[in-house]
Design a protein around this motif. Structure first.
Motif, mmCIF file in Angstrom:
data_model
loop_
_atom_site.group_PDB
_atom_site.id
_atom_site.type_symbol
_atom_site.label_atom_id
_atom_site.label_comp_id
_atom_site.label_asym_id
_atom_site.label_seq_id
_atom_site.Cartn_x
_atom_site.Cartn_y
_atom_site.Cartn_z
ATOM 1 N N GLU A 71 0.797 -1.225 0.000
ATOM 2 C CA GLU A 71 0.000 0.000 0.000
ATOM 3 C C GLU A 71 0.833 1.280 0.000
ATOM 4 O OE1 GLU A 71 -2.652 -0.361 3.303
ATOM 5 O OE2 GLU A 71 -3.675 -2.082 2.411
ATOM 6 N N VAL A 72 2.055 1.193 0.478
ATOM 7 C CA VAL A 72 2.896 2.394 0.547
ATOM 8 C C VAL A 72 4.126 2.170 -0.341
ATOM 9 C CG1 VAL A 72 4.207 3.939 2.053
ATOM 10 C CG2 VAL A 72 2.121 2.851 2.910
ATOM 11 N N PRO A 73 4.376 3.106 -1.298
ATOM 12 C CA PRO A 73 5.449 2.886 -2.268
ATOM 13 C C PRO A 73 6.835 3.300 -1.771
ATOM 14 C CG PRO A 73 4.249 4.857 -2.873
ATOM 15 C CD PRO A 73 3.591 4.333 -1.622
ATOM 16 N N HIS A 74 7.150 2.920 -0.539
ATOM 17 C CA HIS A 74 8.519 3.034 -0.021
ATOM 18 C C HIS A 74 8.772 1.712 0.693
ATOM 19 C CE1 HIS A 74 11.960 5.480 1.823
ATOM 20 N NE2 HIS A 74 12.029 4.307 2.433
ATOM 21 N N LEU A 75 9.827 0.994 0.293
ATOM 22 C CA LEU A 75 10.085 -0.335 0.863
ATOM 23 C C LEU A 75 9.961 -0.346 2.384
ATOM 24 C CD1 LEU A 75 11.144 -3.277 0.914
ATOM 25 C CD2 LEU A 75 13.460 -2.329 0.858
ATOM 26 N N HIS A 76 9.225 -1.301 2.899
ATOM 27 C CA HIS A 76 9.145 -1.481 4.351
ATOM 28 C C HIS A 76 9.073 -2.959 4.676
ATOM 29 C CE1 HIS A 76 5.219 -0.624 2.545
ATOM 30 N NE2 HIS A 76 4.673 -1.477 3.393
ATOM 31 N N VAL A 77 9.765 -3.330 5.748
ATOM 32 C CA VAL A 77 9.663 -4.691 6.272
ATOM 33 C C VAL A 77 8.844 -4.613 7.551
ATOM 34 C CG1 VAL A 77 10.966 -6.560 7.373
ATOM 35 C CG2 VAL A 77 11.749 -5.610 5.196
ATOM 36 N N HIS A 78 7.820 -5.462 7.623
ATOM 37 C CA HIS A 78 7.003 -5.558 8.833
ATOM 38 C C HIS A 78 7.685 -6.526 9.797
ATOM 39 C CE1 HIS A 78 3.171 -3.994 6.896
ATOM 40 N NE2 HIS A 78 3.822 -4.387 5.811
ATOM 41 N N ILE A 79 7.757 -6.157 11.068
ATOM 42 C CA ILE A 79 8.172 -7.086 12.119
ATOM 43 C C ILE A 79 6.938 -7.372 12.966
ATOM 44 C CG2 ILE A 79 9.626 -7.477 14.148
ATOM 45 C CD1 ILE A 79 11.622 -5.487 13.047
ATOM 46 N N PHE A 80 6.537 -8.634 12.999
ATOM 47 C CA PHE A 80 5.392 -9.052 13.821
ATOM 48 C C PHE A 80 5.882 -9.921 14.958
ATOM 49 C CE2 PHE A 80 3.463 -8.865 9.480
ATOM 50 C CZ PHE A 80 2.512 -7.892 9.707
ATOM 51 N N GLY A 81 5.282 -9.768 16.138
ATOM 52 C CA GLY A 81 5.643 -10.643 17.250
ATOM 53 C C GLY A 81 4.773 -10.390 18.453
ATOM 54 N N GLY A 82 5.152 -11.028 19.557
ATOM 55 C CA GLY A 82 4.434 -10.838 20.810
ATOM 56 C C GLY A 82 3.452 -11.939 21.129
ATOM 57 N N ARG A 83 3.158 -12.787 20.162
ATOM 58 C CA ARG A 83 2.293 -13.957 20.377
ATOM 59 C C ARG A 83 2.493 -14.898 19.183
ATOM 60 N NH1 ARG A 83 -1.605 -13.253 16.450
ATOM 61 N NH2 ARG A 83 -2.490 -11.167 16.186
ATOM 62 N N PRO A 84 2.057 -16.174 19.332
ATOM 63 C CA PRO A 84 2.138 -17.049 18.156
ATOM 64 C C PRO A 84 1.321 -16.436 17.011
ATOM 65 C CG PRO A 84 1.668 -18.341 20.119
ATOM 66 C CD PRO A 84 1.536 -16.885 20.521
ATOM 67 N N LEU A 85 1.896 -16.440 15.817
ATOM 68 C CA LEU A 85 1.317 -15.657 14.730
ATOM 69 C C LEU A 85 0.405 -16.432 13.784
ATOM 70 C CD1 LEU A 85 4.561 -13.643 14.156
ATOM 71 C CD2 LEU A 85 2.386 -12.677 14.948
ATOM 72 N N GLY A 86 0.251 -17.716 14.029
ATOM 73 C CA GLY A 86 -0.694 -18.464 13.203
ATOM 74 C C GLY A 86 -0.117 -18.825 11.848
ATOM 75 N N PRO A 87 -1.003 -19.264 10.937
ATOM 76 C CA PRO A 87 -0.536 -19.734 9.628
ATOM 77 C C PRO A 87 0.200 -18.632 8.873
ATOM 78 C CG PRO A 87 -2.912 -20.077 9.879
ATOM 79 C CD PRO A 87 -2.454 -19.298 11.068
ATOM 80 N N MET A 88 1.092 -19.057 7.999
ATOM 81 C CA MET A 88 1.952 -18.104 7.296
ATOM 82 C C MET A 88 1.147 -17.164 6.399
ATOM 83 S SD MET A 88 5.612 -18.873 5.837
ATOM 84 C CE MET A 88 5.215 -20.370 5.002
ATOM 85 N N ILE A 89 0.200 -17.713 5.629
ATOM 86 C CA ILE A 89 -0.641 -16.833 4.803
ATOM 87 C C ILE A 89 -2.082 -17.306 4.841
ATOM 88 C CG2 ILE A 89 1.202 -16.106 3.206
ATOM 89 C CD1 ILE A 89 -0.170 -17.974 1.117
ATOM 90 N N LEU A 90 -2.969 -16.362 4.493
ATOM 91 C CA LEU A 90 -4.394 -16.663 4.415
ATOM 92 C C LEU A 90 -4.628 -17.548 3.180
ATOM 93 C CD1 LEU A 90 -7.270 -16.007 5.446
ATOM 94 C CD2 LEU A 90 -7.233 -14.020 3.941
ATOM 95 N N ARG A 91 -5.291 -18.669 3.384
ATOM 96 C CA ARG A 91 -5.602 -19.542 2.239
ATOM 97 C C ARG A 91 -7.045 -19.350 1.832
ATOM 98 N NH1 ARG A 91 -1.068 -23.048 2.731
ATOM 99 N NH2 ARG A 91 -0.334 -22.697 4.839
ATOM 100 N N ARG A 92 -7.298 -19.084 0.554
ATOM 101 C CA ARG A 92 -8.702 -19.016 0.098
ATOM 102 C C ARG A 92 -8.846 -19.572 -1.301
ATOM 103 N NH1 ARG A 92 -9.668 -12.561 0.829
ATOM 104 N NH2 ARG A 92 -7.721 -11.806 -0.020
#
Ligand code: 5GP
Length: 164
Positions: A143-164
């Motif tokens: 959504e934002v056109p400047h490279l960014h890496v998200h860091i997620f943590g603080g709890r188990p994060l569940g499946p790697m990606i949403l499957r549909r």
């Protein structure tokens, strides 16, 4: 029938919906089954100096800064999707991972990668574990056109990606 709206108001809601639909290409939003979503950026376009992260880097828009060095800047995501959700961006003008990995110098790349690791360590995430994510273009939902890496943590994060 139950009268819920006065006569002039009955036209207001559909009129607003039509207006929003007509304006959506300009508002950078699109309609989907999930509702209104921000439109993904095109990672092949040249860097836009007016993008929101460029303004955050310049301090023109406030952010909750967590880290800064010569190569990178890190701040809390405005709409956190985990207990810890921090963004790390390179200081250089790079649209995406693609742009960065082709055009950045070895120093910039090393500096950025080290900064991501440093922020995760500072947040105490190494022992419990964490997740890194970079979205690129339409399929990534960037959504934002400047490279960014998200860091997620603080709890188990569940499946790697949403499957549909
Ligand atoms: P993307 O979908 O491009 O990978 O992620 C963009 C992220 O930037 C989203 O998680 C969104 O919440 C975050 N974001 C968008 N605008 C701002 C802002 O103005 N400030 C902060 N701190 N985060 C933002």
């Amino acid at each position: 029938s139950i009268k819920v709206m006065s006569k002039p108001l009955r036209w207001l809601v559909p009129a607003l919906v039509v207006l929003l639909l007509a304006a959506s290409p300009f508002l950078r939003v699109e309609m989907s089954a999930g509702g209104i979503e921000a439109m993904p950026i095109d990672p092949t376009l040249p860097y836009d100096d007016e993008n929101i992260f460029a303004k955050i880097l310049l301090g023109e828009i406030p952010s909750n800064k967590v880290y800064e060095d010569e190569w990178a800047f890190a701040f809390e995501d405005i709409n956190p999707q985990a207990e810890i959700h921090t963004l790390v961006i390179p200081k250089g003008r790079y649209v995406s991972w693609d742009d960065f990995s082709t055009k950045a110098s070895a120093e910039e790349i090393a500096g950025f990668v080290r900064a991501v690791g440093e922020v995760a360590r500072a947040k105490g995430l190494v022992e419990p574990g964490y997740r890194l994510l970079a979205n690129i273009g339409a399929h990534g939902g960037q959504e934002v056109p400047h490279l960014h890496v998200h860091i997620f943590g603080g709890r188990p994060l569940g499946p790697m990606i949403l499957r549909r």
